[in-house]
Write an enzyme that holds these catalytic residues in place. Structure first.
Site, short mmCIF file in Angstrom:
data_model
loop_
_atom_site.label_atom_id
_atom_site.label_comp_id
_atom_site.label_asym_id
_atom_site.label_seq_id
_atom_site.Cartn_x
_atom_site.Cartn_y
_atom_site.Cartn_z
CG ASP A 122 39.65 -87.15 73.87
OD1 ASP A 122 40.41 -86.70 73.21
OD2 ASP A 122 39.84 -87.04 75.26
CG ASP A 179 44.74 -90.02 71.79
OD1 ASP A 179 45.86 -89.82 71.47
OD2 ASP A 179 44.00 -90.85 72.65
#
Ligand SMILES: *[C@@H]1O[C@H](CO)[C@@H](O)[C@H](O)[C@H]1NC(C)=O
Ligand SMILES: *[C@@H]1O[C@H](CO)[C@@H](O)[C@H](O)[C@H]1NC(C)=O
Ligand SMILES: *[C@@H]1O[C@H](CO)[C@@H](O)[C@H](O)[C@H]1NC(C)=O
Ligand SMILES: *[C@@H]1O[C@H](CO)[C@@H](O)[C@H](O)[C@H]1NC(C)=O
Ligand SMILES: *[C@@H]1O[C@H](CO)[C@@H](O)[C@H](O)[C@H]1NC(C)=O
Ligand SMILES: *[C@@H]1O[C@H](CO)[C@@H](O)[C@H](O)[C@H]1NC(C)=O
Length: 396
Positions: A122, A179
């Site tokens: 991320d 995501d």
């Protein structure tokens, strides 16, 4: 452009009258006050607010979390608001030097550029503070290094057979989550800084592979694709943070709307804009009649709970506004969708007594986590407010 759609909208009196006005809470002086109060609670060595308790108190933790970049980014986003609006007592932005605060907070992220356990994939979110810093000081080497180091970590997770960067570790499969569309902008930024075109190619490959496998024919999305690392083929599809494997988890859908807009802005390729529109139209088509974004579109209202997710609402609203900026028609449709979605979530979740701006976030309900504030929900609340000003829909 805005003027034109404004004039065209007048004959549709009913539609126009139905449009909500921009809620003043988006510009409340409570927001900078809360951000400064949170800043003042940050310990040394730095810990970052991630989600709140169910009574609205930020839970702080060390930097090694996917959400650690958002609080520094919030502070920089208030600096961006200040550049646009000026700092006054009435807007409350005069209570801090936001650049100084942002810089101080960002120092705690540097260690993650070399190694991180929890974050791994991320890194796009973690790079936000460095991206803001370069807007202020384009020659800041620390910020350039931050972007390039995070991009290199991400590129090292790319598998050409699969065509994607890896998300979660620890599965026998090569797992990719929706995501991670939000990581791709980082690769483009680093490609600009280093002239390394491989990074662009990786971003485009990840986006195209995700487009082929994560998005359903109707425009909904799966959360996770399990690829076989040896063959590069899809093994199975699932939705870990949503209601069921074939449901649509709203925050994932909202990430995808924004991720494909990043690709469109970077490549000018219409396919990505069309994809973002398809995802956004799906989002609107599934909106419940009360206008409050649930945590998953397919979660039944009964039996309860079917918690809202204020973060999905703000992330999607920001995406709708970005769409309004680039579409050639239906501009007011997307602006109104954003204003309506924000109005509804403000009515439910704008909570002056909480440390977060919004309550009613669902970080991960299958893991038992709902009814909290989320640092990312608050970030996109501020971003959406600023974008409404930039589009001339609100005054400062
Ligand atoms: C450069 O950026 C970093 C990271 O945001 C910040 O900590 C540092 O203070 C900045 N330095 C200068 C000279 O602006
Ligand atoms: C470009 O980036 C890729 C991915 O990080 C790396 O493998 C490659 O060595 C880089 N190329 C150059 C010329 O630095
Ligand atoms: C991936 O595919 C290969 C070849 O079909 C197979 O042997 C292997 O078991 C698969 N891996 C997983 C994790 O299913
Ligand atoms: C969801 O999909 C995963 C991956 O195929 C599978 O392991 C899991 O059992 C599925 N869950 C349900 C409830 O079917
Ligand atoms: C636009 O993107 C699509 C999907 O990746 C690709 O097939 C097409 O070749 C691209 N068009 C251009 C002009 O690059
Ligand atoms: C919103 O949050 C409040 C306070 O935590 C809770 O009582 C309420 O049920 C939540 N509503 C929704 C729709 O999630």
């Amino acid at each position: 452009m805005f003027r034109l759609s404004f004039i065209l909208a007048i004959p549709f009196a009913a539609f126009f009258a139905a449009a909500t006005s921009v809620p003043p809470e988006l510009y409340s002086s409570i927001i900078p006050q809360k951000v400064l109060a949170t800043y003042q609670k940050i310990p040394d060595p730095i810990q970052y607010p991630q989600i709140t308790t169910t009574s609205g108190t930020w839970q702080l933790s060390g930097a090694d979390q996917w959400t650690s970049g958002f609080f520094p980014a919030i502070v920089y986003a208030l600096e961006e608001r200040t550049r646009l609006c000026g700092a006054s007592e009435s807007n409350g932005l005069n209570i801090a030097n936001w650049v100084d605060l942002g810089r101080a907070l960002t120092s705690g992220l540097a260690a993650l550029e070399i190694h991180n356990n929890n974050v791994g994939h991320d890194v796009g979110f973690l790079s936000f503070p460095f991206v803001y810093e370069l807007q202020i000081n384009p020659s800041n080497q620390t910020a350039k290094d931050g972007i390039n180091n995070f991009a290199k970590l991400l590129a090292a997770r790319y598998n050409p057979l699969v065509g994607c960067t890896r998300s979660w570790d620890g599965s026998p499969y090569f797992q990719v989550i929706i995501d991670n569309m939000m990581n791709l902008e980082l690769l483009f930024l680093s490609a600009d800084l280093t002239n390394n075109q491989t990074l662009r190619d990786i971003a485009i490959s990840h986006a195209d592979t995700t487009m082929a496998n994560h998005i359903r024919a109707d425009g909904g999305t799966w959360h996770v694709i399990n690829y076989n690392e040896t063959t590069g083929q899809v093994d199975s599809k699932q939705t870990v943070q949503g209601y069921s494997n074939d449901s649509t988890w709203t925050r994932g859908q909202a990430w995808a709307i924004n991720g494909y807009l990043d690709l469109y802005e970077r490549t000018n390729n219409q396919t990505y804009l069309d994809t973002s529109l398809k995802l956004a139209n799906y989002f609107l088509s599934r909106m419940p009649s009360d206008g409050i974004v649930p945590w998953d579109f397919d979660a039944p209202t009964s039996p309860p709970p079917r918690p809202a997710d204020s973060s999905a609402a703000t992330i999607a609203s920001y995406g709708f506004l970005r769409l309004a900026k680039v579409v050639t028609d239906e501009k007011s449709k997307w602006q109104n969708a954003a204003i309506d979605t924000l109005s509804k979530i403000i009515d439910l979740a704008f909570n002056p007594s909480w440390e977060s701006i919004l309550s009613n976030g669902t970080a991960n309900w299958p893991a038992g986590n709902m009814l909290t504030g989320t640092i990312y929900g608050d970030y996109y609340f501020i971003k959406a407010g600023t974008e409404l000003i930039k589009q001339g829909l609100s005054e400062c």
